[in-house]
Design a protein around this motif. Sequence first.
Motif, PDB file in Angstrom:
ATOM      1  N   GLU A   1      40.481  34.763  40.541  1.00 22.86           N
ATOM      2  CA  GLU A   1      41.502  35.736  40.933  1.00 22.86           C
ATOM      3  C   GLU A   1      41.626  35.721  42.454  1.00 22.86           C
ATOM      4  N   LYS A   2      42.834  35.536  42.969  1.00 20.17           N
ATOM      5  CA  LYS A   2      43.044  35.364  44.404  1.00 20.17           C
ATOM      6  C   LYS A   2      42.608  36.580  45.228  1.00 20.17           C
ATOM      7  N   ASP A   3      42.695  37.771  44.626  1.00 22.54           N
ATOM      8  CA  ASP A   3      42.366  38.973  45.388  1.00 22.54           C
ATOM      9  C   ASP A   3      40.948  39.481  45.129  1.00 22.54           C
ATOM     10  N   PHE A   4      40.139  38.703  44.412  1.00 17.47           N
ATOM     11  CA  PHE A   4      38.740  39.061  44.183  1.00 17.47           C
ATOM     12  C   PHE A   4      37.850  38.275  45.139  1.00 17.47           C
TER      13      PHE A   4
ATOM     14  N   THR B   1      37.266  36.898  29.127  1.00 18.09           N
ATOM     15  CA  THR B   1      37.657  36.796  30.531  1.00 18.09           C
ATOM     16  C   THR B   1      38.662  37.878  30.916  1.00 18.09           C
ATOM     17  N   ASN B   2      39.653  38.112  30.067  1.00 17.11           N
ATOM     18  CA  ASN B   2      40.683  39.108  30.372  1.00 17.11           C
ATOM     19  C   ASN B   2      40.102  40.511  30.458  1.00 17.11           C
ATOM     20  N   ASP B   3      39.137  40.816  29.565  1.00 13.07           N
ATOM     21  CA  ASP B   3      38.497  42.133  29.601  1.00 13.07           C
ATOM     22  C   ASP B   3      37.769  42.345  30.924  1.00 13.07           C
ATOM     23  N   LEU B   4      37.061  41.309  31.382  1.00  7.08           N
ATOM     24  CA  LEU B   4      36.309  41.407  32.632  1.00  7.08           C
ATOM     25  C   LEU B   4      37.241  41.662  33.812  1.00  7.08           C
ATOM     26  N   VAL B   5      38.282  40.859  33.912  1.00 10.09           N
ATOM     27  CA  VAL B   5      39.220  40.991  35.027  1.00 10.09           C
ATOM     28  C   VAL B   5      39.933  42.343  34.984  1.00 10.09           C
TER      29      VAL B   5
ATOM     30  N   ILE C   1      39.697  42.908  46.549  1.00  7.82           N
ATOM     31  CA  ILE C   1      38.668  43.687  45.865  1.00  7.82           C
ATOM     32  C   ILE C   1      37.330  42.993  46.080  1.00  7.82           C
ATOM     33  N   ARG C   2      36.413  43.671  46.741  1.00  6.67           N
ATOM     34  CA  ARG C   2      35.115  43.099  47.096  1.00  6.67           C
ATOM     35  C   ARG C   2      34.099  43.497  46.033  1.00  6.67           C
ATOM     36  N   ILE C   3      33.389  42.488  45.526  1.00  5.80           N
ATOM     37  CA  ILE C   3      32.548  42.683  44.335  1.00  5.80           C
ATOM     38  C   ILE C   3      31.126  42.194  44.581  1.00  5.80           C
TER      39      ILE C   3
END
Length: 235
Positions: free
Chosen positions: A30-33, A114-118, A8-10
């Motif tokens: 996060e490994k996929d961010f 943090t959890n809400d953001l992710v 996921i590209r941000i």
Amino acid sequence: MEKVQQEIRIVIVDDHQLFREGVKRILEMEKDFQVVGEGADGEEAFRLAEDHKPDVVLMDINMPNVSGVSAAEQVISVSPGTRVIMLSIHDDEGYVYRTLRSGASGYLLKEMGTNDLVEAVRVVASGGAYIHPKVTGKLIEEFRRLSEQEGTNDRGIAVDDAEPIDPKVIESLTRREREVLQLMAEGKSNRAIGEFLFISEKTVKNHVSSILQKLSVQDRTQAVVISIKNGWVKL
């Protein structure tokens, strides 16, 4: 063979550098961010979206030069595949309506955990919508008020055109899923629901996913709105 998560590209756009750096550190855990760009105003948001075509843009609603709302419209126009999450200190529903009308798919308060953001990034990147749980309660109250009126409100939002839902749909939910749905309607986050029901956050996420599937909706907000209109939850 282990399934490889799609990256996921941000892009992060906020005029406060320390806040921006903090968000970036959280996301990069996060490994996929992958954070592919950073900016400080709406003009940079447009340029970064044009250059990188990111999956998600996290953007402050109040920025110099070009506001977040205007920038969201520009970002989406230049990169239709990009989804925008607005970051704000305001929990007023008026800000949320303006944000959603701009084409944004998410609204997070800067006091987010943090959890809400992710979770917000994952939900929005997968095609859903995410509104901060604290704001959801206010939206629900506004929705209830508008539902007592006919036609559309002054924001142009239809309030009486929902199609009837087969009552068997709610009957398909388990007792636990109904409890989770009720707590969702009260604006509780997954973590808060888990603490209230004495179950893990992962278990809550599984229940939420099942609820969305059974109600044939894409996100929590749609599930709550449908439940209110059909009298499935108490407020």
